[in-house]
Design a protein around this motif. Structure first.
Motif, PDB file in Angstrom:
ATOM      1  N   GLY A 195     -10.754  -0.619  -5.197  1.00  0.00           N
ATOM      2  CA  GLY A 195     -10.003  -0.367  -6.418  1.00  0.00           C
ATOM      3  C   GLY A 195      -8.585   0.121  -6.217  1.00  0.00           C
ATOM      4  O   GLY A 195      -7.920   0.474  -7.191  1.00  0.00           O
ATOM      5  N   THR A 196      -8.095   0.156  -4.974  1.00  0.00           N
ATOM      6  CA  THR A 196      -6.725   0.591  -4.720  1.00  0.00           C
ATOM      7  C   THR A 196      -5.815  -0.619  -4.555  1.00  0.00           C
ATOM      8  O   THR A 196      -6.269  -1.739  -4.345  1.00  0.00           O
ATOM      9  CB  THR A 196      -6.653   1.481  -3.476  1.00  0.00           C
ATOM     10  N   PHE A 197      -4.504  -0.381  -4.621  1.00  0.00           N
ATOM     11  CA  PHE A 197      -3.510  -1.447  -4.553  1.00  0.00           C
ATOM     12  C   PHE A 197      -2.525  -1.141  -3.430  1.00  0.00           C
ATOM     13  O   PHE A 197      -2.190   0.018  -3.165  1.00  0.00           O
ATOM     14  CB  PHE A 197      -2.777  -1.585  -5.881  1.00  0.00           C
ATOM     15  N   GLY A 198      -2.039  -2.209  -2.780  1.00  0.00           N
ATOM     16  CA  GLY A 198      -1.165  -2.057  -1.630  1.00  0.00           C
ATOM     17  C   GLY A 198       0.267  -1.735  -2.012  1.00  0.00           C
ATOM     18  O   GLY A 198       0.770  -2.147  -3.060  1.00  0.00           O
ATOM     19  N   ALA A 199       0.946  -0.985  -1.142  1.00  0.00           N
ATOM     20  CA  ALA A 199       2.347  -0.621  -1.346  1.00  0.00           C
ATOM     21  C   ALA A 199       3.011  -0.437   0.006  1.00  0.00           C
ATOM     22  O   ALA A 199       2.343  -0.310   1.038  1.00  0.00           O
ATOM     23  CB  ALA A 199       2.460   0.652  -2.186  1.00  0.00           C
ATOM     24  N   LEU A 200       4.338  -0.427  -0.015  1.00  0.00           N
ATOM     25  CA  LEU A 200       5.140  -0.226   1.185  1.00  0.00           C
ATOM     26  C   LEU A 200       6.130   0.909   0.944  1.00  0.00           C
ATOM     27  O   LEU A 200       6.704   1.032  -0.147  1.00  0.00           O
ATOM     28  CB  LEU A 200       5.908  -1.493   1.559  1.00  0.00           C
ATOM     29  N   VAL A 201       6.355   1.722   1.972  1.00  0.00           N
ATOM     30  CA  VAL A 201       7.332   2.806   1.895  1.00  0.00           C
ATOM     31  C   VAL A 201       8.728   2.215   2.080  1.00  0.00           C
ATOM     32  O   VAL A 201       8.981   1.481   3.039  1.00  0.00           O
ATOM     33  CB  VAL A 201       7.062   3.870   2.972  1.00  0.00           C
ATOM     34  N   ILE A 202       9.632   2.514   1.162  1.00  0.00           N
ATOM     35  CA  ILE A 202      11.015   2.039   1.299  1.00  0.00           C
ATOM     36  C   ILE A 202      12.017   3.183   1.420  1.00  0.00           C
ATOM     37  O   ILE A 202      13.163   2.958   1.803  1.00  0.00           O
ATOM     38  CB  ILE A 202      11.418   1.150   0.113  1.00  0.00           C
ATOM     39  N   SER A 203      11.585   4.400   1.108  1.00  0.00           N
ATOM     40  CA  SER A 203      12.530   5.512   1.175  1.00  0.00           C
ATOM     41  C   SER A 203      11.779   6.829   1.279  1.00  0.00           C
ATOM     42  O   SER A 203      10.743   7.008   0.631  1.00  0.00           O
ATOM     43  CB  SER A 203      13.432   5.528  -0.064  1.00  0.00           C
ATOM     44  N   VAL A 204      12.315   7.724   2.106  1.00  0.00           N
ATOM     45  CA  VAL A 204      11.782   9.084   2.237  1.00  0.00           C
ATOM     46  C   VAL A 204      12.955  10.045   2.085  1.00  0.00           C
ATOM     47  O   VAL A 204      13.950   9.940   2.811  1.00  0.00           O
ATOM     48  CB  VAL A 204      11.100   9.308   3.605  1.00  0.00           C
ATOM     49  N   ASP A 245       5.973   1.774   6.269  1.00  0.00           N
ATOM     50  CA  ASP A 245       4.556   2.146   6.353  1.00  0.00           C
ATOM     51  C   ASP A 245       3.808   1.605   5.132  1.00  0.00           C
ATOM     52  O   ASP A 245       4.336   1.563   4.017  1.00  0.00           O
ATOM     53  CB  ASP A 245       4.409   3.671   6.411  1.00  0.00           C
ATOM     54  N   LYS A 246       2.555   1.225   5.357  1.00  0.00           N
ATOM     55  CA  LYS A 246       1.711   0.749   4.266  1.00  0.00           C
ATOM     56  C   LYS A 246       1.063   1.933   3.547  1.00  0.00           C
ATOM     57  O   LYS A 246       0.915   3.018   4.124  1.00  0.00           O
ATOM     58  CB  LYS A 246       0.646  -0.209   4.793  1.00  0.00           C
ATOM     59  N   ALA A 247       0.697   1.702   2.313  1.00  0.00           N
ATOM     60  CA  ALA A 247       0.077   2.751   1.494  1.00  0.00           C
ATOM     61  C   ALA A 247      -0.917   2.104   0.539  1.00  0.00           C
ATOM     62  O   ALA A 247      -0.889   0.898   0.293  1.00  0.00           O
ATOM     63  CB  ALA A 247       1.136   3.535   0.731  1.00  0.00           C
ATOM     64  N   ARG A 248      -1.812   2.937   0.031  1.00  0.00           N
ATOM     65  CA  ARG A 248      -2.780   2.525  -0.995  1.00  0.00           C
ATOM     66  C   ARG A 248      -2.562   3.398  -2.223  1.00  0.00           C
ATOM     67  O   ARG A 248      -2.332   4.613  -2.101  1.00  0.00           O
ATOM     68  CB  ARG A 248      -4.224   2.668  -0.499  1.00  0.00           C
TER      69      ARG A 248
END
Length: 340
Positions: A262-271, A239-242
């Motif tokens: 002003g936010t930066f992109g991220a990806l979920v790698i673990s829950v 999932d994508k995240a900001r």
């Protein structure tokens, strides 16, 4: 009975009563507003998000902040670093010496004694083996008794056991020398010494005690945030995240991430499969390589910096999301029951 429609002149007061213009306008505005709200709730798309606070960390546990421990017990003789100093792999950090300055020499002398003892034991075993062969030849020729032959065998076995015992003792002596020889603690890799433990020649430390705090260089950063159990069922790997980093102003519109600033992109790698003691679930995020804005440099976003994150979930309409929030969806069923 007369027709009131055609005889309004008989009811002048009734004919004079009319709905005020303002009332009609307000009524139409309310009707249009209700219709607009219904259309808005049922047609306008909404990106479900779950938010949480956290901090910057490292993806690899070996890259995280760590302690450098003393390998031997002793007192601190000399420091080679200070707080905030950059070090390279193998650079000395601190030198530790034993309370007995001659300990290493004593251990070496002890090893020499054990080595001499081992040489004597091996020589005695060789002599016992020669005696065993001679006794066996005499026994086979009938010139010696079986009892003497068996005693010779026992002597060889005893000599072998003694040699094995002394060999183990020699190995222990060599291990002690090797441990005491490692009295200068060095940097495990390139990095920064965050802090050193206060101490001088009067400070005694035990083996395994921390002497400095160290952070490696050139590590892959990650972010850990903590989200509610209500939303964790919707979060999945990829999932994508900001992200909003501490010290970086940003405007985030929950539901419409495309207008975030002003936010930066991220990806979920673990829950995490289990909740933290506070009931929140940890989610690990890494930088999204496809995002147009890479994460700020290490000098601006350092390890331990606070982060606010919004994980982008499914696309639904606004009305469904309001219903989900009001009903605390996904539902929380009792432990021993199941939904009908």
């Amino acid at each position: 009975m007369p027709n009131l429609t055609h005889h309004g002149e008989y009811f002048t007061t009734l004919a004079a009563i009319k709905t005020p213009r303002v009332t009609r306008i307000v009524a139409w505005m309310l009707i249009l507003l209700i219709v607009g709200v219904v259309v808005f709730l049922t047609t306008v798309p909404w990106i479900q998000t779950t938010s949480g606070g956290g901090r910057v960390t490292a993806l690899n546990p070996n890259d995280r902040q760590q302690e450098i421990n003393a390998l031997v017990s002793g007192r601190i003789q000399e420091w080679f670093v200070q707080d905030g100093m950059q070090v390279s792999i193998g650079d000395p950090i601190v030198k530790i010496v034993d309370n007995d300055p001659l300990l290493l020499q004593r251990l070496q002398a002890e090893r020499s004694q054990v080595a001499a003892k081992l040489a004597a034991a091996r020589s005695a075993r060789e002599t016992a083996e020669i005696d065993l062969r001679r006794t066996r030849d005499l026994y086979e020729q009938g010139l010696d008794s079986r009892r003497n032959y068996e005693q010779a065998q026992i002597r060889v076995q005893n000599m072998g056991a003694e040699v094995a015992t002394i060999s183990a003792e020699l190995q222990r002596a060599e291990i002690n020398i090797s441990r005491q020889s490692v009295q200068t603690i060095t940097a495990p890799r390139d990095g920064v010494i965050l802090s050193v433990s206060a101490g001088d020649a009067a400070t005694y430390i035990s083996a395994g005690a921390p002497v400095a705090t160290f952070v490696p260089n050139n590590v892959k950063r990650a972010v850990e945030i903590f989200v509610s159990g209500r939303d964790v069922a919707l979060v999945k790997r990829g999932d994508k995240a900001r992200l909003q980093f501490e010290g970086w102003p940003a405007v985030q519109f929950s539901g419409w991430p495309s207008v975030a600033i002003g936010t930066f992109g991220a990806l979920v790698i673990s829950v995490d499969a289990s909740a933290q003691p506070n009931g929140l679930f940890r989610v690990l995020l890494v930088e999204d390589p496809s995002d147009a804005h890479p994460w700020p440099d290490d000098n601006f976003v350092r390890f331990g910096a606070k982060v606010r994150g919004w994980i982008l979930l499914n696309e639904v309409n606004v009305g469904y999301e309001i219903w989900r929030q009001l009903n605390n969806f996904p539902p929380d069923f009792p432990a021993n029951t199941a939904p009908n």
